[in-house]
Motif scaffolding. Structure first.
Motif, short mmCIF file in Angstrom:
data_model
loop_
_atom_site.label_atom_id
_atom_site.label_comp_id
_atom_site.label_asym_id
_atom_site.label_seq_id
_atom_site.Cartn_x
_atom_site.Cartn_y
_atom_site.Cartn_z
N ASP A 59 1.07 -1.38 0.14
CA ASP A 59 -0.10 -0.06 0.04
C ASP A 59 1.03 1.43 -0.05
N ASP A 60 0.51 2.21 -1.00
CA ASP A 60 1.22 3.38 -0.74
C ASP A 60 2.74 3.28 -1.21
N GLY A 61 3.11 2.56 -1.79
CA GLY A 61 4.50 2.12 -2.44
C GLY A 61 5.40 1.57 -1.37
N VAL A 62 4.70 0.78 0.02
CA VAL A 62 5.59 0.04 0.72
C VAL A 62 4.96 -1.40 0.89
N VAL A 63 5.79 -2.31 1.28
CA VAL A 63 5.17 -3.50 1.76
C VAL A 63 4.71 -3.24 3.35
N VAL A 64 3.64 -3.40 3.50
CA VAL A 64 3.02 -3.41 4.78
C VAL A 64 2.85 -4.57 5.60
N GLU A 65 2.71 -5.92 5.04
CA GLU A 65 2.66 -6.96 5.47
C GLU A 65 3.12 -8.08 4.39
N SER A 66 3.82 -9.26 5.09
CA SER A 66 4.07 -10.46 4.02
C SER A 66 3.82 -11.59 4.76
N GLY A 67 3.78 -12.85 4.12
CA GLY A 67 3.94 -14.10 4.90
C GLY A 67 3.14 -15.12 4.02
N HIS A 68 2.86 -16.05 4.46
CA HIS A 68 2.18 -17.24 4.04
C HIS A 68 0.72 -16.84 3.64
N PRO A 69 0.21 -17.30 2.77
CA PRO A 69 -1.03 -16.65 2.36
C PRO A 69 -2.23 -16.88 3.34
N ARG A 70 -2.05 -18.17 4.30
CA ARG A 70 -3.22 -18.42 5.25
C ARG A 70 -3.16 -17.33 6.20
N GLU A 71 -1.81 -16.86 6.71
CA GLU A 71 -1.64 -16.08 7.60
C GLU A 71 -2.12 -14.62 7.47
N VAL A 72 -1.51 -14.20 6.07
CA VAL A 72 -1.84 -12.62 5.86
C VAL A 72 -3.47 -12.81 5.50
N LEU A 73 -3.80 -13.64 4.65
CA LEU A 73 -5.39 -13.59 4.31
C LEU A 73 -6.31 -13.84 5.21
N THR A 74 -5.98 -14.69 6.13
CA THR A 74 -7.00 -15.15 7.39
C THR A 74 -6.69 -14.45 8.57
N ASN A 75 -5.62 -14.15 8.84
CA ASN A 75 -5.22 -13.68 10.05
C ASN A 75 -4.16 -12.19 10.07
N PRO A 76 -4.59 -11.20 9.31
CA PRO A 76 -3.75 -10.25 9.18
C PRO A 76 -3.32 -9.49 10.46
N ARG A 77 -2.21 -8.86 10.47
CA ARG A 77 -1.74 -8.46 11.64
C ARG A 77 -2.29 -6.71 11.63
N GLU A 135 -3.78 -3.25 10.51
CA GLU A 135 -5.21 -2.65 10.53
C GLU A 135 -5.28 -2.52 8.93
N ARG A 136 -4.39 -1.94 8.01
CA ARG A 136 -4.39 -1.48 6.62
C ARG A 136 -4.79 -2.77 5.91
N THR A 137 -4.40 -3.84 6.52
CA THR A 137 -4.51 -5.09 5.40
C THR A 137 -5.56 -5.56 5.96
N LYS A 138 -6.02 -5.41 7.22
CA LYS A 138 -7.80 -5.83 7.54
C LYS A 138 -8.64 -5.09 6.82
N SER A 139 -8.31 -4.00 6.73
CA SER A 139 -9.58 -3.02 6.20
C SER A 139 -9.70 -3.20 4.68
N PHE A 140 -8.33 -3.45 4.00
CA PHE A 140 -8.44 -3.99 2.49
C PHE A 140 -9.14 -5.17 2.18
N LEU A 141 -8.78 -6.25 3.12
CA LEU A 141 -9.26 -7.76 3.11
C LEU A 141 -10.69 -7.64 3.24
N SER A 142 -11.21 -6.62 4.29
CA SER A 142 -12.48 -6.75 4.45
C SER A 142 -13.48 -6.24 3.28
N LYS A 143 -12.78 -5.49 2.29
CA LYS A 143 -13.67 -5.03 1.00
C LYS A 143 -13.34 -6.07 -0.01
N VAL A 144 -12.45 -6.83 0.08
CA VAL A 144 -12.24 -7.64 -1.29
C VAL A 144 -12.62 -9.22 -0.92
#
Length: 253
Positions: free
Chosen positions: A223-241, A243-252
């Motif tokens: 987001d905005d030119g930086v890596v906010v969060e990275s990891g295994h898909p299950r971690e990032v998509l199911t249990n994001p750490r 807030e910005r990731t959580k907000s994005f995923l809640s929409k998609v």
């Protein structure tokens, strides 16, 4: 083991607008690496930097241990000549949102073109491989069709076959399904799944969260030119750490 792609502090600006603000990441050989995030977050720009379609302003980018676009002597970087860049780019396949097929050529001719023109392969050798690749993407019966006679999904699969015809060691996908009708997306994703199973190293900019979860080895949220969060898909998509990731995923999701 040498990383297939390594980014160290990669910055990229267009005029006063900073699009990439210090990207650090590594992609291992045979890894399926998914980049997700809102439009304008820098994902596609980063992809284009990997094969030097865009020049980075600072930092270092390596593909298979080689600097992208530059040669280093001592502490100084020297830009490679266009011919040298083009030679390196042969090893990197790229599939765009828009299929960019040559409209005046058949599917088969589109796939044969680069190996014959760039690698100086014989037409017979290139044709044999092209027919196998069209079969692999499920289009053996469309070899003689022109792009205008193919659906968007079929055109995108021809584009994948065309990229594979150069026998790349790395494939870049820039939202390969975003221009397609929903019912055509599955066929393209199936081809990409097959590539992943065959061990192709892939970096995929995608909005297809199901694909990222099922096929991805790693997911990076930008987001905005930086890596906010990275990891295994299950971690990032199911249990994001974050807030910005959580907000994005809640929409998609």
């Amino acid at each position: 083991m040498t990383a297939m792609v390594k980014a160290e502090g990669v910055h990229k600006s267009f005029g006063p607008v900073q699009v990439l603000k210090g990207i650090d990441l590594e992609v291992a050989p045979r890894e399926v690496f998914c980049l997700i995030g809102p439009s304008g977050s820098g994902k596609s720009t980063f992809l284009r930097c990997i094969n030097h379609l865009e020049k980075i302003n600072s930092g270092r980018l390596y593909v298979d241990g080689d600097l992208v676009g530059y040669r280093q002597k001592g502490d100084k970087l020297y830009e490679l000549k266009d011919r040298e860049v083009a030679e390196k780019r042969r090893d990197i396949g790229m599939v765009f949102q828009r299929f960019n097929l040559f409209p005046h050529m058949t599917a088969l001719e589109n796939v044969i073109e680069a190996p014959v023109q760039v690698k100086r392969e014989s037409k017979a050798v290139a044709r044999e491989r092209a027919l196998k690749l069209l079969d692999r993407v499920g289009l053996a019966d469309k070899a003689g069709n022109y792009p205008s006679q193919l659906s968007g999904g079929q055109q995108q699969r021809v584009a994948i076959a065309r990229a594979l015809a150069m026998e790349p060691k790395l494939m870049l996908f820039d939202e390969p399904t975003s221009a397609l009708d929903p019912e055509l997306v599955g066929d393209v994703l199936d081809v990409m799944r097959g590539l992943a199973e065959d061990g192709m190293t892939m970096i995929v900019v995608t909005h297809e969260m199901g694909f990222a979860r099922e096929v991805g080895d790693s997911v990076v949220f930008m987001d905005d030119g930086v890596v906010v969060e990275s990891g295994h898909p299950r971690e990032v998509l199911t249990n994001p750490r974050h807030e910005r990731t959580k907000s994005f995923l809640s929409k998609v999701l």
